[in-house]
Scaffold this motif. Structure first.
Motif, PDB file in Angstrom:
ATOM      1  N   GLY A  39       0.796  -1.221   0.000  1.00 42.68           N
ATOM      2  CA  GLY A  39       0.000   0.000   0.000  1.00 42.68           C
ATOM      3  C   GLY A  39       0.830   1.271   0.000  1.00 42.68           C
ATOM      4  O   GLY A  39       1.854   1.379  -0.671  1.00 42.68           O
ATOM      5  N   GLY A  40       0.379   2.234   0.797  1.00 42.77           N
ATOM      6  CA  GLY A  40       1.025   3.535   0.868  1.00 42.77           C
ATOM      7  C   GLY A  40       2.451   3.458   1.387  1.00 42.77           C
ATOM      8  O   GLY A  40       3.330   4.196   0.935  1.00 42.77           O
ATOM      9  N   GLU A  41       2.678   2.564   2.334  1.00 41.80           N
ATOM     10  CA  GLU A  41       4.028   2.409   2.867  1.00 41.80           C
ATOM     11  C   GLU A  41       4.981   1.909   1.780  1.00 41.80           C
ATOM     12  O   GLU A  41       6.111   2.387   1.664  1.00 41.80           O
ATOM     13  CB  GLU A  41       4.029   1.433   4.050  1.00 41.80           C
ATOM     14  N   LYS A  42       4.506   0.979   0.955  1.00 45.02           N
ATOM     15  CA  LYS A  42       5.332   0.458  -0.131  1.00 45.02           C
ATOM     16  C   LYS A  42       5.646   1.567  -1.138  1.00 45.02           C
ATOM     17  O   LYS A  42       6.771   1.680  -1.618  1.00 45.02           O
ATOM     18  CB  LYS A  42       4.636  -0.713  -0.824  1.00 45.02           C
ATOM     19  N   PHE A  43       4.649   2.392  -1.448  1.00 50.07           N
ATOM     20  CA  PHE A  43       4.888   3.524  -2.344  1.00 50.07           C
ATOM     21  C   PHE A  43       5.985   4.421  -1.791  1.00 50.07           C
ATOM     22  O   PHE A  43       6.902   4.811  -2.513  1.00 50.07           O
ATOM     23  CB  PHE A  43       3.609   4.346  -2.548  1.00 50.07           C
ATOM     24  N   ASP A  44       5.867   4.771  -0.505  1.00 54.42           N
ATOM     25  CA  ASP A  44       6.844   5.673   0.109  1.00 54.42           C
ATOM     26  C   ASP A  44       8.253   5.091   0.053  1.00 54.42           C
ATOM     27  O   ASP A  44       9.223   5.824  -0.189  1.00 54.42           O
ATOM     28  CB  ASP A  44       6.454   5.979   1.557  1.00 54.42           C
ATOM     29  N   ASP A  61      -4.603   6.553  -5.270  1.00 52.33           N
ATOM     30  CA  ASP A  61      -4.157   7.571  -4.318  1.00 52.33           C
ATOM     31  C   ASP A  61      -3.730   8.818  -5.091  1.00 52.33           C
ATOM     32  O   ASP A  61      -2.635   8.873  -5.649  1.00 52.33           O
ATOM     33  CB  ASP A  61      -2.996   7.018  -3.485  1.00 52.33           C
ATOM     34  N   SER A  62      -4.587   9.818  -5.121  1.00 48.42           N
ATOM     35  CA  SER A  62      -4.355  11.009  -5.942  1.00 48.42           C
ATOM     36  C   SER A  62      -3.057  11.725  -5.610  1.00 48.42           C
ATOM     37  O   SER A  62      -2.303  12.114  -6.506  1.00 48.42           O
ATOM     38  CB  SER A  62      -5.514  11.998  -5.787  1.00 48.42           C
ATOM     39  N   LEU A  63      -2.787  11.918  -4.328  1.00 47.39           N
ATOM     40  CA  LEU A  63      -1.578  12.637  -3.940  1.00 47.39           C
ATOM     41  C   LEU A  63      -0.323  11.891  -4.401  1.00 47.39           C
ATOM     42  O   LEU A  63       0.596  12.489  -4.968  1.00 47.39           O
ATOM     43  CB  LEU A  63      -1.518  12.845  -2.427  1.00 47.39           C
ATOM     44  N   ARG A  64      -0.312  10.597  -4.207  1.00 43.25           N
ATOM     45  CA  ARG A  64       0.864   9.821  -4.602  1.00 43.25           C
ATOM     46  C   ARG A  64       0.985   9.715  -6.126  1.00 43.25           C
ATOM     47  O   ARG A  64       2.091   9.651  -6.657  1.00 43.25           O
ATOM     48  CB  ARG A  64       0.827   8.456  -3.927  1.00 43.25           C
ATOM     49  N   ILE A  65      -0.125   9.701  -6.828  1.00 47.59           N
ATOM     50  CA  ILE A  65      -0.074   9.709  -8.295  1.00 47.59           C
ATOM     51  C   ILE A  65       0.592  11.003  -8.773  1.00 47.59           C
ATOM     52  O   ILE A  65       1.505  10.970  -9.610  1.00 47.59           O
ATOM     53  CB  ILE A  65      -1.490   9.567  -8.907  1.00 47.59           C
ATOM     54  N   VAL A  66       0.148  12.132  -8.228  1.00 43.42           N
ATOM     55  CA  VAL A  66       0.718  13.427  -8.609  1.00 43.42           C
ATOM     56  C   VAL A  66       2.203  13.479  -8.268  1.00 43.42           C
ATOM     57  O   VAL A  66       3.028  13.916  -9.073  1.00 43.42           O
ATOM     58  CB  VAL A  66      -0.057  14.578  -7.922  1.00 43.42           C
ATOM     59  N   LYS A  67       2.539  13.011  -7.084  1.00 44.37           N
ATOM     60  CA  LYS A  67       3.930  13.018  -6.632  1.00 44.37           C
ATOM     61  C   LYS A  67       4.815  12.169  -7.556  1.00 44.37           C
ATOM     62  O   LYS A  67       5.904  12.587  -7.940  1.00 44.37           O
ATOM     63  CB  LYS A  67       3.971  12.469  -5.202  1.00 44.37           C
ATOM     64  N   ALA A  68       4.330  10.992  -7.927  1.00 46.65           N
ATOM     65  CA  ALA A  68       5.103  10.098  -8.796  1.00 46.65           C
ATOM     66  C   ALA A  68       5.292  10.699 -10.187  1.00 46.65           C
ATOM     67  O   ALA A  68       6.382  10.631 -10.758  1.00 46.65           O
ATOM     68  CB  ALA A  68       4.423   8.732  -8.891  1.00 46.65           C
ATOM     69  N   SER A 112      -3.456  19.416 -12.916  1.00 50.82           N
ATOM     70  CA  SER A 112      -4.912  19.593 -12.803  1.00 50.82           C
ATOM     71  C   SER A 112      -5.461  18.840 -11.588  1.00 50.82           C
ATOM     72  O   SER A 112      -6.307  19.363 -10.858  1.00 50.82           O
ATOM     73  CB  SER A 112      -5.615  19.101 -14.066  1.00 50.82           C
ATOM     74  N   VAL A 113      -4.975  17.627 -11.377  1.00 46.10           N
ATOM     75  CA  VAL A 113      -5.408  16.840 -10.213  1.00 46.10           C
ATOM     76  C   VAL A 113      -4.963  17.527  -8.922  1.00 46.10           C
ATOM     77  O   VAL A 113      -5.735  17.636  -7.960  1.00 46.10           O
ATOM     78  CB  VAL A 113      -4.854  15.396 -10.290  1.00 46.10           C
ATOM     79  N   ALA A 114      -3.728  17.995  -8.900  1.00 45.76           N
ATOM     80  CA  ALA A 114      -3.208  18.684  -7.709  1.00 45.76           C
ATOM     81  C   ALA A 114      -4.025  19.940  -7.413  1.00 45.76           C
ATOM     82  O   ALA A 114      -4.326  20.243  -6.258  1.00 45.76           O
ATOM     83  CB  ALA A 114      -1.735  19.031  -7.906  1.00 45.76           C
ATOM     84  N   GLN A 150      -1.267  21.915  -2.482  1.00 48.08           N
ATOM     85  CA  GLN A 150      -0.506  23.142  -2.685  1.00 48.08           C
ATOM     86  C   GLN A 150       0.983  22.886  -2.900  1.00 48.08           C
ATOM     87  O   GLN A 150       1.593  23.443  -3.810  1.00 48.08           O
ATOM     88  CB  GLN A 150      -0.715  24.081  -1.480  1.00 48.08           C
ATOM     89  N   GLU A 151       1.575  22.035  -2.073  1.00 53.61           N
ATOM     90  CA  GLU A 151       3.017  21.766  -2.182  1.00 53.61           C
ATOM     91  C   GLU A 151       3.371  21.139  -3.525  1.00 53.61           C
ATOM     92  O   GLU A 151       4.379  21.503  -4.149  1.00 53.61           O
ATOM     93  CB  GLU A 151       3.444  20.847  -1.033  1.00 53.61           C
ATOM     94  N   GLU A 152       2.548  20.223  -3.991  1.00 54.06           N
ATOM     95  CA  GLU A 152       2.799  19.573  -5.274  1.00 54.06           C
ATOM     96  C   GLU A 152       2.601  20.555  -6.432  1.00 54.06           C
ATOM     97  O   GLU A 152       3.358  20.546  -7.389  1.00 54.06           O
ATOM     98  CB  GLU A 152       1.901  18.345  -5.454  1.00 54.06           C
TER      99      GLU A 152
END
Length: 134
Positions: free
Chosen positions: A46-51, A85-92, A118-120, A126-128
């Motif tokens: 999950g999220g931990e694996k992404f990080d 996960d929208s935030l992680r998609i944008v980050k990636a 656009s998603v961000a 804001q940070e992304e």
């Protein structure tokens, strides 16, 4: 005056030796952190694996291996999509674009970066948004 030159020369040699030793330690630490991250990735999800995958990509990027970093960021992106996960998609997408830019292949990902912005914006990440703009 003649006595200063040997002293200066000796100091330069010592400084050079210390510089070499410090850089060797840094490579060893990078290898250790890569191995540690890979071991943790195997047991996480999950999220931990992404990080962890994201951090592995950052480690490769800092070790001046952008191709390996790109591979990790693409894996992180795939995992973020699977988890919706929208935030992680944008980050990636953002970091993937940064690596492609460094490899002079930014045009390959420009449209995707625009969608990520656009998603961000829609989710007020804001940070992304600031990172993408800069």
């Amino acid at each position: 005056m003649y006595q200063i030159y040997p002293l200066f020369s000796k100091a330069c040699r010592i400084f050079g030796l210390l510089l070499i030793l410090c850089s060797q330690k840094n490579y060893a630490q990078t290898d250790e952190s890569i191995d540690s991250l890979r071991a943790l990735i195997e047991t996480s999800e999950g999220g931990e694996k992404f990080d962890l995958i994201y951090q592995l990509g950052v480690t490769f990027y800092r070790a001046n291996d952008p191709q390996a970093a790109l591979t990790q960021f693409e894996s992180a992106y795939t995992l973020a999509l699977a988890n919706a996960d929208s935030l992680r998609i944008v980050k990636a997408i953002r970091v993937k674009f940064q690596v492609l830019f460094r490899l002079n292949r930014a045009a390959e990902n420009l449209e995707e970066l625009h969608r990520a912005f656009s998603v961000a914006k829609r989710h007020r990440f804001q940070e992304e948004m600031e990172s993408i703009i800069n």
